[in-house]
Write an enzyme that holds these catalytic residues in place. Structure first.
Site, PDB file in Angstrom:
ATOM      1  N   TYR A 121      -1.120  -8.284 -10.395  1.00  0.00           N
ATOM      2  CA  TYR A 121      -0.222  -8.112  -9.498  1.00  0.00           C
ATOM      3  C   TYR A 121       0.790  -8.302 -10.110  1.00  0.00           C
ATOM      4  O   TYR A 121       1.916  -8.286 -10.067  1.00  0.00           O
ATOM      5  CB  TYR A 121      -1.905  -8.451  -7.951  1.00  0.00           C
ATOM      6  CG  TYR A 121      -2.103  -7.603  -7.520  1.00  0.00           C
ATOM      7  CD1 TYR A 121      -2.294  -6.928  -6.573  1.00  0.00           C
ATOM      8  CD2 TYR A 121      -3.514  -7.165  -8.698  1.00  0.00           C
ATOM      9  CE1 TYR A 121      -3.074  -5.947  -5.965  1.00  0.00           C
ATOM     10  CE2 TYR A 121      -4.656  -6.537  -7.840  1.00  0.00           C
ATOM     11  CZ  TYR A 121      -4.460  -6.413  -6.938  1.00  0.00           C
ATOM     12  OH  TYR A 121      -5.547  -5.592  -6.177  1.00  0.00           O
ATOM     13  N   GLU A 136       0.676  -1.048   0.044  1.00  0.00           N
ATOM     14  CA  GLU A 136      -0.194  -0.059  -0.190  1.00  0.00           C
ATOM     15  C   GLU A 136       0.898   1.626  -0.701  1.00  0.00           C
ATOM     16  O   GLU A 136       0.817   2.155  -0.572  1.00  0.00           O
ATOM     17  CB  GLU A 136      -0.852   0.242   1.217  1.00  0.00           C
ATOM     18  CG  GLU A 136      -1.668  -1.349   1.026  1.00  0.00           C
ATOM     19  CD  GLU A 136      -2.743  -1.373  -0.184  1.00  0.00           C
ATOM     20  OE1 GLU A 136      -2.842  -0.579  -0.551  1.00  0.00           O
ATOM     21  OE2 GLU A 136      -3.216  -2.575   0.109  1.00  0.00           O
TER      22      GLU A 136
END
Length: 633
Positions: A414, A325
């Site tokens: 991803y 993040e």
């Protein structure tokens, strides 16, 4: 994030030719001409027409009605008007009471219309304006079942004293709690004023308070331009713990000590990230630990990352999600995909960057193990998609027209994206590749771009100058994993996988299995090493030594539960049920429920458990599980 399946939601739309009376939910039909088909035109999952009128700054005035699960608000849009007499916004299940133009105190009510609703995209809100209008004010309220809003009753929080609220806007759910132009290609700044009940601390993806005030009214500023999916709000009984001059942790009181301890290395991660790819651009990096119903591992809202409490393992073993993040502060938040077809530009870069942060803070071997575990999951995803006839979904560049953009939120974006970058790094060398990434972030900071924009930049600034021929087309537009993918090896993972084979094929279990000697990734590899087959007796013996079923580590528990379900280890059912009723993170729910439906008996048991667990889940999670179990609520 994984595949999201949204329910069919019927919206009741009232059309009226009368003038707006100011009462809630009154809609005014727009002018004498009926809207033509152009009104319904969808570009990049949005009804907005940015080339005509687009928001540059949003000022929100919000009142949180926590008991009724409703937000009352005004969305004041400062717009760039290129001489048009209509402005278009995205709304979904919102009640629009009136629309005005002009400054506060000098507002003029104007006509508007909400068009036909689509179950996925919501509806276009078209507003009649003058060619010179630059301020549009939309008065509205949300509905209790707004998809972006996660409401929790007090009994679902730590203290049981106060209700809780959090938003989840990515990919196209922000329109269900704010009328906006809900497309990633438009970046806006925003400010807000939020009124909350006594004892409730509201926070946003902006400047934030760290404690309650007496008035219950709080103000916020986000001076850096962001896409609308990063607009975020939460409110609950929260405390703050500072970690460094520019980082800290928010959590419910019962979790604040454990959270601060678990995430103590955030300052080191920030230093590592800045050392790799330049100064952090968002001033403050705080994290918020949400209740267990939060459907994701984390959400990269600028200045306030949302985290699941399932990351609190007690030993810091799951902090790679925090590194992920944080990395989004560069890849995704600073440089954003223009369309959801280009989602890999956000996540592929972020997984690559996350791994570099983990290597710098925790060492090369830890980074290798993380990458290998992710690659195993990528291989499984590719195999499953190919078996389902979905080979096109294994492309990095997707075609999500008329599809839910969350269909692209898979291991392809991803992990295939990250391994594309890792393979490029191998070809040119780390030093040159790091310089290229630095230059790329600087070239596109606070901007959006498509895959094709990136490929031009890649060819011009990395491949051509270094005389490198690379199979870029195959990686981006081809199916599966190209043969030249970089190979990563780990001696530590190899050892635990060998141990799995010894246990699986041997008659007795070694007596020296000690959890403290192994990382989370090693135990995940250990469990996966059984390849789905292990006797109940040996599973019981492993639990007797390692207590996987009650480990408190959600990654390990999920792997163990899936193995147990496959091998009819019914003694795990109490632990599985407790887990499913507590944890709302879709990453864990999806494999457990998917494995349970493989037999009729387990399927029926899963539906019984789900009937109790579903109220604890966010819509993003229960929509997925509804589909898996084939149930309707």
């Amino acid at each position: 994030m994984f595949k999201l399946i949204l329910p069919l939601i019927a919206l009741s739309i009232l059309f009226s030719c009368q003038e707006n009376t100011g009462q809630d939910q009154v809609q005014v039909q727009s002018n004498s001409d009926q809207e033509n088909n152009e009104t319904q035109k969808i570009t990049n999952h949005s009804y907005s027409k940015l080339d005509e009128v687009k928001t540059t700054h949003l000022n929100l005035e919000l009142t949180l009605n926590m008991n009724d699960r409703v937000i009352d608000g005004v969305a004041r849009h400062e717009v760039k008007n290129n001489g048009f007499e209509k402005a278009y916004f995205d709304v979904k299940n919102l009640n629009i009471s009136k629309v005005t133009t002009g400054k506060k105190g000098e507002e003029k009510e104007v006509q508007f219309e909400i068009g036909e609703s689509d179950t996925l995209l919501g509806a276009p809100l078209s507003i009649n304006i003058n060619k010179t209008d630059e301020l549009i004010n939309i008065y509205y309220s949300t509905n209790p079942d707004a998809e972006a809003l996660g409401w929790l009753d007090p009994e679902l929080t730590g203290s049981g004293k106060f209700p809780f609220l959090y938003t989840q806007g990515q990919a196209i759910l922000t329109r269900s709690w704010i009328p906006v132009q809900d497309t990633p290609e438009n970046r806006i700044t925003y400010s807000a004023k939020v009124k909350a009940p006594k004892g409730i601390l509201p926070l946003m993806s902006a400047t934030n308070p760290t404690e309650l005030n007496d008035s219950g009214v709080y103000t916020y500023e986000m001076q850096q331009a962001i896409p609308c999916y990063l607009l975020a709000l939460t409110a609950g009984e929260l405390e703050y713990r500072q970690l460094s001059h520019n980082s800290g942790v928010y959590a419910e009181p019962h979790l604040i000590d454990a959270s601060a301890k678990e995430f103590k290395d955030i300052p080191k991660m920030i230093d590592a990230a800045e050392g790799l790819y330049g100064k952090y651009a968002w001033d403050v990096y705080d994290v918020l630990v949400l209740p267990y119903s939060f459907p994701f591992g984390g959400m990269e809202n600028p200045r306030l990352t949302f985290l699941t409490p399932t990351l609190i393992a007690g030993d810091g073993s799951l902090v790679s999600t925090v590194a992920h993040e944080l990395a989004h502060s560069w890849s995704g938040n600073l440089v954003t995909n223009s369309t959801w077809d280009d989602f890999w530009l956000n996540e592929g870069f972020t997984v690559y960057f996350e791994n570099r942060i983990m290597e710098k803070v925790y060492g090369e071997e830890v980074a290798k193990m993380l990458a290998i575990i992710e690659y195993q999951e990528l291989q499984n995803t590719v195999q499953q998609m190919e078996e389902e006839g979905r080979a096109e979904d294994t492309h990095l560049k997707l075609d999500l027209d008329e599809r839910n953009p969350d269909d692209g939120m898979t291991d392809i974006a991803y992990v295939k994206g990250a391994f594309f970058l890792k393979t490029l790094e191998r070809e040119v060398g780390r030093e040159k590749f790091d310089q290229f990434i630095n230059d790329y972030f600087n070239a596109y900071k606070f901007e959006t771009l498509t895959t094709e924009d990136f490929l031009k930049y890649l060819e011009t600034n990395l491949l051509e100058p270094n005389n490198v021929e690379f199979n870029t087309e195959e990686w981006i537009y081809g199916a599966g994993i190209p043969d030249n993918v970089v190979q990563i090896e780990s001696d530590r993972l190899a050892k635990v996988q060998a141990l799995s084979k010894v246990i699986k094929n041997g008659e007795s279990l070694p007596k020296d299995l000690k959890r403290e000697d192994k990382t989370t990734q090693e135990w995940m590899a250990f469990i996966r090493g059984f390849e789905g087959e292990l006797s109940v007796e040996k599973m019981e013996a492993i639990d007797a030594q390692l207590n996987f079923k009650n480990s408190g580590n959600s990654e390990i528990m999920t792997e163990w539960f899936v193995l147990g379900i496959k091998n009819d280890y019914k003694a795990l059912r109490p632990e599985i049920k407790a887990f499913l009723k507590k944890v709302g993170r879709r990453k864990f729910l999806e494999p457990i429920y998917t494995t349970l439906i493989q037999t009729e008996e387990n399927h029926e048991w899963a539906k019984e458990v789900y009937s109790e667990a579903r109220p604890f889940y966010h819509a993003i999670s229960f929509n997925t599980v509804d589909e898996i179990l084939g149930v309707e609520y």
